[in-house]
Design a protein around this motif. Structure first.
Motif, PDB file in Angstrom:
ATOM      1  N   VAL A  45       0.848  -1.189   0.000  1.00  0.00           N
ATOM      2  CA  VAL A  45       0.000   0.000   0.000  1.00  0.00           C
ATOM      3  C   VAL A  45       0.885   1.240   0.000  1.00  0.00           C
ATOM      4  O   VAL A  45       1.820   1.354   0.800  1.00  0.00           O
ATOM      5  N   GLN A  49     -10.440   4.807   0.104  1.00  0.00           N
ATOM      6  CA  GLN A  49      -9.674   4.238  -1.005  1.00  0.00           C
ATOM      7  C   GLN A  49      -8.193   4.104  -0.635  1.00  0.00           C
ATOM      8  O   GLN A  49      -7.688   4.809   0.225  1.00  0.00           O
ATOM      9  N   GLU A  50      -7.520   3.178  -1.321  1.00  0.00           N
ATOM     10  CA  GLU A  50      -6.080   3.009  -1.131  1.00  0.00           C
ATOM     11  C   GLU A  50      -5.415   2.662  -2.450  1.00  0.00           C
ATOM     12  O   GLU A  50      -6.036   2.083  -3.352  1.00  0.00           O
ATOM     13  N   VAL A 109      -2.328   0.622  -4.294  1.00  0.00           N
ATOM     14  CA  VAL A 109      -1.435  -0.517  -4.106  1.00  0.00           C
ATOM     15  C   VAL A 109      -0.467  -0.580  -5.279  1.00  0.00           C
ATOM     16  O   VAL A 109      -0.857  -0.334  -6.427  1.00  0.00           O
ATOM     17  N   THR A 121      -2.762  -0.254  -8.477  1.00  0.00           N
ATOM     18  CA  THR A 121      -4.191  -0.584  -8.360  1.00  0.00           C
ATOM     19  C   THR A 121      -4.820   0.378  -7.361  1.00  0.00           C
ATOM     20  O   THR A 121      -4.310   0.551  -6.249  1.00  0.00           O
ATOM     21  N   ARG A 178      -8.145   0.839  -5.159  1.00  0.00           N
ATOM     22  CA  ARG A 178      -9.229  -0.037  -4.717  1.00  0.00           C
ATOM     23  C   ARG A 178      -9.887   0.490  -3.445  1.00  0.00           C
ATOM     24  O   ARG A 178      -9.343   1.345  -2.741  1.00  0.00           O
ATOM     25  N   ASN A 179     -11.065  -0.059  -3.174  1.00  0.00           N
ATOM     26  CA  ASN A 179     -11.791   0.255  -1.947  1.00  0.00           C
ATOM     27  C   ASN A 179     -11.099  -0.449  -0.775  1.00  0.00           C
ATOM     28  O   ASN A 179     -10.757  -1.628  -0.863  1.00  0.00           O
ATOM     29  N   LYS A 180     -10.887   0.265   0.314  1.00  0.00           N
ATOM     30  CA  LYS A 180     -10.160  -0.296   1.450  1.00  0.00           C
ATOM     31  C   LYS A 180     -10.842  -1.501   2.070  1.00  0.00           C
ATOM     32  O   LYS A 180     -10.203  -2.504   2.387  1.00  0.00           O
ATOM     33  N   THR A 213     -13.660  -3.388   0.884  1.00  0.00           N
ATOM     34  CA  THR A 213     -14.122  -4.474   0.011  1.00  0.00           C
ATOM     35  C   THR A 213     -13.057  -4.939  -0.974  1.00  0.00           C
ATOM     36  O   THR A 213     -13.198  -5.994  -1.586  1.00  0.00           O
ATOM     37  N   HIS A 214     -12.001  -4.143  -1.134  1.00  0.00           N
ATOM     38  CA  HIS A 214     -10.943  -4.398  -2.115  1.00  0.00           C
ATOM     39  C   HIS A 214     -11.471  -4.395  -3.552  1.00  0.00           C
ATOM     40  O   HIS A 214     -10.834  -4.950  -4.453  1.00  0.00           O
ATOM     41  N   ARG A 215     -12.632  -3.791  -3.753  1.00  0.00           N
ATOM     42  CA  ARG A 215     -13.153  -3.652  -5.114  1.00  0.00           C
ATOM     43  C   ARG A 215     -12.224  -2.738  -5.911  1.00  0.00           C
ATOM     44  O   ARG A 215     -11.860  -1.660  -5.474  1.00  0.00           O
ATOM     45  N   ILE A 216     -11.822  -3.213  -7.097  1.00  0.00           N
ATOM     46  CA  ILE A 216     -10.875  -2.469  -7.918  1.00  0.00           C
ATOM     47  C   ILE A 216     -11.572  -1.316  -8.621  1.00  0.00           C
ATOM     48  O   ILE A 216     -12.591  -1.499  -9.296  1.00  0.00           O
TER      49      ILE A 216
END
Length: 408
Positions: free
Chosen positions: A276, A286-287, A289, A315, A317-319, A321-324
């Motif tokens: 991250v 958001q984060e 990666v 990438t 993504r949502n922190k 849910t990890h949705r890209i």
């Protein structure tokens, strides 16, 4: 192209400088073909270095060598050089199997020692050499294993881009074309501790240790092709080895002294895991990666040509849910023939674009003797760990570690 030609030409024909009155005087043990590249040429542009004397097993060979390279004195023996109070430093480019004996003798004679790699024939010898009591104390001689490529700005810049804890995999390769070596070379003499792992392979093994920031836990495999007859028996002419490092990371190293017709630059490729990356501009949910693939092309002789390639895969993504949200790639390329080009913490260090890695190494060696700060160094623990890794690979290959010297 003009810059390349000028840089390489000047590397081999550096400007002559006036020598200081207190310049360090070097004695060279052996009229080795590597000596001009690794010491004599770099010394021309160093005001604190004079190559004063040479000795060889054949005096006529030493005399011819001295005449060719402008060395003032020829001694009858290696010991004569060690016994000369006018000599401050000893350069040892002898066959591997003689490194231990003459390094020990030189240290005991109170001389500073620049020792061609590999430092010794095996880890047992390395432990003895680098733990000599003469090396302790404030006025102790300086001993350096000559891993010249580690002193070049390109290597220092490359290493600074990598965090060992993020490394997932490393692969490195080096080669010498088939026409540049022959079976009669000392590289393939077992009694003199020959073998590809002792030659070009040392660079590959050192790269793995340095970039992982640790020694391997085990050699998983080592497939080596070796000669089987006479003095050449058990001398590998090519190998491929795989090592397991802490946290399960894998390092691969390969080299050959019987390579393809066209010389190909050595290289090392580092693959990192996803991490991250801090980005204050992102919304709180958001984060970002990042994973990277970084390659140093021209790992060994950076002055001729090198390039650092960095492919960064991002990438967003949502922190929770990890949705890209988005993916993208950024590619960058860098070179550093000087520390000024490397920038950052290195920016103020001395150097010229035409300096070979050997010249940068000589700068550090002299500075260490003069008790000045040095940016890069190869200490005794490092050299011992290097030989332990080489022994580990040789044992796994079935060829066995190289034999110890009879000298004690």
């Amino acid at each position: 192209m003009a810059a390349l030609i000028n840089r390489v030409w000047t590397a081999f024909s550096p400007p002559q400088v006036t020598k200081q009155k207190d310049a360090l005087k070097f004695g060279v043990l052996g009229a080795a073909s590597i000596a001009p590249l690794s010491l004599i040429i770099p010394a021309r542009s160093h005001p604190e270095v004079i190559v004063q004397a040479v000795a060889a097993r054949d005096r006529s060979k030493a005399e011819a060598f001295a005449k060719t390279h402008g060395i003032p004195e020829v001694k009858d023996s290696y010991q004569d050089i060690l016994d000369d109070p006018n000599i401050d430093c000893i350069f040892i480019p002898l066959p591997n199997g003689l490194h231990f004996e003459w390094a020990v003798r030189a240290i005991r004679a109170g001389k500073h020692v620049l020792l061609e790699k590999p430092s010794t024939s095996n880890a047992k010898e390395a432990e003895i050499l680098f733990n000599l009591p003469e090396l302790s104390g404030p006025d102790a001689p300086v001993l350096l294993e000559a891993f010249h490529n580690r002193f070049h700005p390109s290597w220092n810049l490359f290493a600074s881009l990598i965090k060992p804890e993020e490394v997932l995999h490393i692969k490195t390769h080096s080669m010498i074309p088939w026409w540049a070596t022959s079976k009669s070379d000392i590289h393939f003499n077992y009694k003199l501790s020959g073998g590809t792992m002792m030659a070009m392979g040392t660079y590959n093994y050192a790269a793995l240790r340095l970039l992982f920031g640790s020694s391997p836990l085990e050699c998983v495999s080592c497939d080596a092709s070796a000669y089987k007859d006479g003095e050449h028996a058990n001398c590998d002419y090519e190998f491929k080895a795989t090592f397991r490092f802490p946290n399960g990371a894998i390092g691969e190293a390969s080299s050959t002294l019987q390579g393809e017709t066209i010389l190909k630059p050595s290289h090392v490729t580092v693959t990192t895991k996803e991490v991250v990356i801090a980005d204050a501009s992102l919304p709180s949910d958001q984060e970002k990666v990042r994973s990277q693939v970084l390659t140093l092309n021209g790992m060994i002789h950076g002055v001729f040509w090198h390039r650092i390639d960095n492919t960064s895969n991002f990438t967003l993504r949502n922190k929770s849910t990890h949705r890209i949200i988005r993916r993208w790639t950024e590619n960058t390329t860098r070179k550093a023939y000087t520390f000024e080009e490397a920038g950052g913490e290195f920016a103020e260090l001395p150097g010229e674009a035409h300096w070979m890695s050997y010249r940068y190494q000589l700068e550090a060696f002299v500075n260490k003797i003069r008790r000045r700060d040095v940016q890069t160094w190869v200490n005794g623990e490092d050299s011992i760990a290097q030989m332990e890794m080489i022994d580990m690979a040789y044992e796994k290959s079935g060829l066995g570690a190289r034999p110890s010297s009879v000298f004690r």
